[in-house]
Design a protein around this motif. Structure first.
Motif, PDB file in Angstrom:
ATOM      1  N   ILE A  46     -41.552 -12.982 -22.958  1.00 11.05           N
ATOM      2  CA  ILE A  46     -40.435 -13.784 -23.450  1.00 11.05           C
ATOM      3  C   ILE A  46     -40.917 -15.144 -23.942  1.00 11.05           C
ATOM      4  O   ILE A  46     -41.731 -15.803 -23.284  1.00 11.05           O
ATOM      5  N   LEU A  47     -40.400 -15.552 -25.118  1.00 11.39           N
ATOM      6  CA  LEU A  47     -40.605 -16.898 -25.636  1.00 11.39           C
ATOM      7  C   LEU A  47     -39.260 -17.453 -26.056  1.00 11.39           C
ATOM      8  O   LEU A  47     -38.342 -16.705 -26.420  1.00 11.39           O
ATOM      9  N   SER A  48     -39.141 -18.771 -26.044  1.00 12.14           N
ATOM     10  CA  SER A  48     -37.892 -19.397 -26.482  1.00 12.14           C
ATOM     11  C   SER A  48     -37.875 -19.484 -28.012  1.00 12.14           C
ATOM     12  O   SER A  48     -38.924 -19.514 -28.664  1.00 12.14           O
ATOM     13  N   ARG A  49     -36.671 -19.530 -28.568  1.00 16.50           N
ATOM     14  CA  ARG A  49     -36.531 -19.633 -30.019  1.00 16.50           C
ATOM     15  C   ARG A  49     -37.193 -20.889 -30.558  1.00 16.50           C
ATOM     16  O   ARG A  49     -37.829 -20.870 -31.617  1.00 16.50           O
ATOM     17  N   CYS A  50     -37.059 -22.008 -29.841  1.00 12.20           N
ATOM     18  CA  CYS A  50     -37.647 -23.256 -30.333  1.00 12.20           C
ATOM     19  C   CYS A  50     -39.168 -23.151 -30.462  1.00 12.20           C
ATOM     20  O   CYS A  50     -39.752 -23.583 -31.455  1.00 12.20           O
ATOM     21  N   GLU A  51     -39.804 -22.571 -29.453  1.00 13.00           N
ATOM     22  CA  GLU A  51     -41.253 -22.402 -29.548  1.00 13.00           C
ATOM     23  C   GLU A  51     -41.593 -21.439 -30.668  1.00 13.00           C
ATOM     24  O   GLU A  51     -42.562 -21.647 -31.414  1.00 13.00           O
ATOM     25  N   TRP A  52     -40.797 -20.390 -30.820  1.00 14.54           N
ATOM     26  CA  TRP A  52     -41.091 -19.392 -31.839  1.00 14.54           C
ATOM     27  C   TRP A  52     -40.991 -19.965 -33.249  1.00 14.54           C
ATOM     28  O   TRP A  52     -41.765 -19.590 -34.138  1.00 14.54           O
ATOM     29  N   GLU A  53     -40.054 -20.855 -33.487  1.00 19.72           N
ATOM     30  CA  GLU A  53     -39.897 -21.419 -34.831  1.00 19.72           C
ATOM     31  C   GLU A  53     -41.161 -22.143 -35.281  1.00 19.72           C
ATOM     32  O   GLU A  53     -41.529 -22.102 -36.459  1.00 19.72           O
ATOM     33  N   GLN A  54     -41.832 -22.796 -34.365  1.00 17.44           N
ATOM     34  CA  GLN A  54     -43.098 -23.460 -34.694  1.00 17.44           C
ATOM     35  C   GLN A  54     -44.169 -22.425 -35.027  1.00 17.44           C
ATOM     36  O   GLN A  54     -44.922 -22.582 -35.998  1.00 17.44           O
ATOM     37  N   ILE A  55     -44.236 -21.359 -34.243  1.00 18.67           N
ATOM     38  CA  ILE A  55     -45.207 -20.293 -34.496  1.00 18.67           C
ATOM     39  C   ILE A  55     -44.924 -19.625 -35.833  1.00 18.67           C
ATOM     40  O   ILE A  55     -45.836 -19.376 -36.630  1.00 18.67           O
ATOM     41  N   GLU A  56     -43.653 -19.353 -36.096  1.00 20.70           N
ATOM     42  CA  GLU A  56     -43.266 -18.712 -37.354  1.00 20.70           C
ATOM     43  C   GLU A  56     -43.694 -19.559 -38.551  1.00 20.70           C
ATOM     44  O   GLU A  56     -44.247 -19.035 -39.534  1.00 20.70           O
ATOM     45  N   ALA A  57     -43.455 -20.860 -38.487  1.00 20.28           N
ATOM     46  CA  ALA A  57     -43.854 -21.745 -39.586  1.00 20.28           C
ATOM     47  C   ALA A  57     -45.368 -21.709 -39.793  1.00 20.28           C
ATOM     48  O   ALA A  57     -45.852 -21.699 -40.932  1.00 20.28           O
ATOM     49  N   GLY A  58     -46.116 -21.676 -38.703  1.00 19.53           N
ATOM     50  CA  GLY A  58     -47.571 -21.625 -38.811  1.00 19.53           C
ATOM     51  C   GLY A  58     -48.074 -20.328 -39.422  1.00 19.53           C
ATOM     52  O   GLY A  58     -49.037 -20.323 -40.199  1.00 19.53           O
ATOM     53  N   LEU A  59     -47.419 -19.214 -39.091  1.00 19.65           N
ATOM     54  CA  LEU A  59     -47.827 -17.922 -39.647  1.00 19.65           C
ATOM     55  C   LEU A  59     -47.530 -17.841 -41.140  1.00 19.65           C
ATOM     56  O   LEU A  59     -48.329 -17.318 -41.919  1.00 19.65           O
ATOM     57  N   LYS A  60     -46.373 -18.355 -41.558  1.00 17.63           N
ATOM     58  CA  LYS A  60     -46.042 -18.370 -42.987  1.00 17.63           C
ATOM     59  C   LYS A  60     -47.037 -19.233 -43.755  1.00 17.63           C
ATOM     60  O   LYS A  60     -47.525 -18.846 -44.830  1.00 17.63           O
ATOM     61  N   GLN A  61     -47.341 -20.384 -43.206  1.00 15.82           N
ATOM     62  CA  GLN A  61     -48.308 -21.277 -43.855  1.00 15.82           C
ATOM     63  C   GLN A  61     -49.647 -20.572 -44.025  1.00 15.82           C
ATOM     64  O   GLN A  61     -50.288 -20.647 -45.085  1.00 15.82           O
ATOM     65  N   ARG A  62     -50.059 -19.877 -42.998  1.00 14.62           N
ATOM     66  CA  ARG A  62     -51.373 -19.231 -42.992  1.00 14.62           C
ATOM     67  C   ARG A  62     -51.456 -18.130 -44.046  1.00 14.62           C
ATOM     68  O   ARG A  62     -52.436 -18.047 -44.793  1.00 14.62           O
ATOM     69  N   LEU A  63     -50.424 -17.288 -44.140  1.00 11.48           N
ATOM     70  CA  LEU A  63     -50.492 -16.193 -45.096  1.00 11.48           C
ATOM     71  C   LEU A  63     -50.379 -16.699 -46.531  1.00 11.48           C
ATOM     72  O   LEU A  63     -51.041 -16.170 -47.436  1.00 11.48           O
ATOM     73  N   ARG A  64     -49.574 -17.730 -46.760  1.00  9.39           N
ATOM     74  CA  ARG A  64     -49.516 -18.307 -48.101  1.00  9.39           C
ATOM     75  C   ARG A  64     -50.900 -18.763 -48.553  1.00  9.39           C
ATOM     76  O   ARG A  64     -51.345 -18.469 -49.668  1.00  9.39           O
ATOM     77  N   ALA A  65     -51.581 -19.473 -47.664  1.00  7.24           N
ATOM     78  CA  ALA A  65     -52.907 -19.994 -48.007  1.00  7.24           C
ATOM     79  C   ALA A  65     -53.919 -18.866 -48.193  1.00  7.24           C
ATOM     80  O   ALA A  65     -54.747 -18.907 -49.121  1.00  7.24           O
ATOM     81  N   LEU A  66     -53.876 -17.859 -47.343  1.00  7.40           N
ATOM     82  CA  LEU A  66     -54.837 -16.760 -47.451  1.00  7.40           C
ATOM     83  C   LEU A  66     -54.639 -15.978 -48.744  1.00  7.40           C
ATOM     84  O   LEU A  66     -55.617 -15.546 -49.373  1.00  7.40           O
TER      85      LEU A  66
END
Length: 488
Positions: free
Chosen positions: A82-102
């Motif tokens: 289990i993770l909280s939505r607030c923590e997940w939103e930060q992770i989600e933003a980081g994953l989107k950033q990473r794939l855009r750059a790759l």
């Protein structure tokens, strides 16, 4: 009833559900309150129900052994991560950033190679890449996207920091198990899904369909999609058939397809040839087209690369995307993000030593008993050395491998991977785990709300791969109706 085993009072690793005072973290309080209300026999019955459902649904994976291929039931633990939505939103933003750059990075490597001429990425790394495909040079796929489906592995260290451990950009697998895990948990704990705000993952296959359909060269028509599989003996065949069925796509093997004289891909059907618009390939580059790659391949389609180059068919992930699926390239991702996006990385890499660098290599060779050493292009946990658990003979063998081919090896510190409670008998024991969310990109960018949590089922083990004895958990992103989350 005290659910926690004595090992919870002895461990120092960060636990995803239990805090240092052995109390449930905020996002896990409802789960633990419910577990404590259950009789031990009721909890055991739910575990048995999960095992029965897995067998009835035929959820399996294949283990390759010297004695032959063995189909095994999918290993599953009924206590979710289990993770909280607030923590997940930060992770989600980081994953989107990473794939855009790759994706910008891959497109650049096959075209202008600005990142090399600007001195940000070493040419020698590209020249030593096993997955750079010269046949892809000069290609501009739709939206400039090469890796349409990415599975990035995340780990959390002892201090609670979430790191990206690696990016899987060739043929990432596991998403069907994420979806089936959720279906099983809804059957086992319907009351929790009614009372808790657990964000859904069920829309993944429709999102995947939209991602693939956007690539179709025939706009304005419903595209014909094919999931290209190596066949029933592949370890992920369950997933191939599952995703094809869920998307309404054809499931096909190489001989089911052919390229006509018009350089268009066709599917053989009982009604005659049918044009194919998009191929979601689940076979590696070298087997895609025997006219371009491995001439002995019977898994691919002769002429497929010609059709792709001419734009009459789309392929996801695109051939050549694996150039960024390299653990040496991984070490440069923070610089890649800064170079293409002008942004600071949101999610950090695990600190990484490149054995191709003399100073790093000397350090690694002197500290093999402390480090994890990985080959650049292996996956599934194969070919690696976990230094603290290796024998002197194993470390000596790896030292020779590193000296012989330093470009092929990286090393990282041995992380104290986070744990989560796992049902063992009638109580909960900590087991190490990771998380593989899935990111989709074509005309839009989407991240699953959660992902496949893989868990090491043996006490103390850091190996989470199902092929080597690991299991899985459902992953819950819980909306606690908190104050607005801070910006990513």
């Amino acid at each position: 009833m005290n659910l926690l085993s004595e090992s919870y009072g002895q461990q120092s690793a960060y636990d995803e559900l239990i805090d240092a005072q052995q109390q449930p973290r905020p996002a896990a309080k409802a789960l633990f309150a419910h577990l404590l209300s259950l009789d031990p026999s009721a909890l055991a019955a739910r575990r048995q129900a999960a095992e029965a459902a897995i067998l009835a649904m035929g959820i399996t994976f294949t283990v390759y052994t010297e004695a032959g291929n063995i189909d095994r039931a999918w290993p599953f633990d009924i206590i979710p991560r289990i993770l909280s939505r607030c923590e997940w939103e930060q992770i989600e933003a980081g994953l989107k950033q990473r794939l855009r750059a790759l994706n910008l990075f891959i497109d650049d490597l096959y075209n202008a190679q600005r990142i090399i001429s600007d001195g940000v990425f070493p040419r020698e790394v590209l020249e030593g890449s096993h997955n750079f495909r010269p046949a892809c040079v000069g290609i501009h796929p739709p939206f400039g996207v090469w890796a349409h489906i990415c599975g990035s592995d995340l780990v959390r260290d002892q201090d609670g920091t979430v790191y990206v451990l690696e990016d899987n950009l060739r043929v990432p697998s596991g998403v069907s198990y994420m979806l089936e895990n959720r279906q099983i948990m809804k059957r086992l704990f319907p009351e929790l899904f009614q009372s808790c705000r657990i964000l859904p993952v069920d829309d993944y296959t429709s999102r995947l369909y939209d991602t693939l359909a956007a690539l179709s060269p025939r706009t304005g028509e419903r595209p014909v999609l094919v999931v290209l599989t190596p066949g029933i003996y592949n370890s992920a065949y369950f997933e191939h058939s599952y995703l094809a069925q869920q998307m309404g796509a054809y499931l096909a093997e190489g001989p089911d397809l052919f390229v006509g004289q018009d350089d268009i891909v066709y599917l053989k059907t009982i009604a005659g040839p049918e044009r194919v618009d998009v191929i979601y390939r689940r076979i590696d580059d070298e087997y895609l087209d025997p006219e371009v790659f491995n001439p002995e391949s019977v898994l691919g389609v002769p002429g497929l690369m010609t059709a792709w180059r001419k734009g009459t068919v789309a392929i996801a992930n695109a051939p050549g995307a694996g150039v960024a699926d390299d653990k040496v390239v991984y070490a440069f991702v923070p610089e890649i993000i800064r170079y293409y996006l002008g942004e600071a990385p949101i999610l950090p890499n695990v600190p990484t030593y490149l054995c191709m660098r003399a100073a790093d290599r000397d350090y690694v060779l002197a500290h093999l008993d402390e480090l994890v050493v990985k080959p650049a292009n292996e996956s599934g946990g194969y070919g690696m050395l976990i230094g603290p658990r290796a024998t002197p003979e194993e470390r000596a063998r790896f030292a020779e491998l590193i000296r012989a081919d330093p470009r092929n090896y990286i090393a990282q510190p041995t992380l104290a991977l986070s744990t989560a409670p796992t049902l063992v008998g009638d109580h909960l024991e900590p087991r190490h785990l990771d998380l593989r969310p899935f990111i989709l990109q074509s005309d839009q960018l989407h991240v699953t709300t959660g992902g496949l949590t893989r868990v090491a089922m043996q006490p103390g083990s850091l190996v989470v791969n199902s092929s080597q004895g690991g299991g899985s958990k459902d992953t819950w992103i819980v909306d606690l109706e908190e104050a607005p989350c801070s910006p990513a």
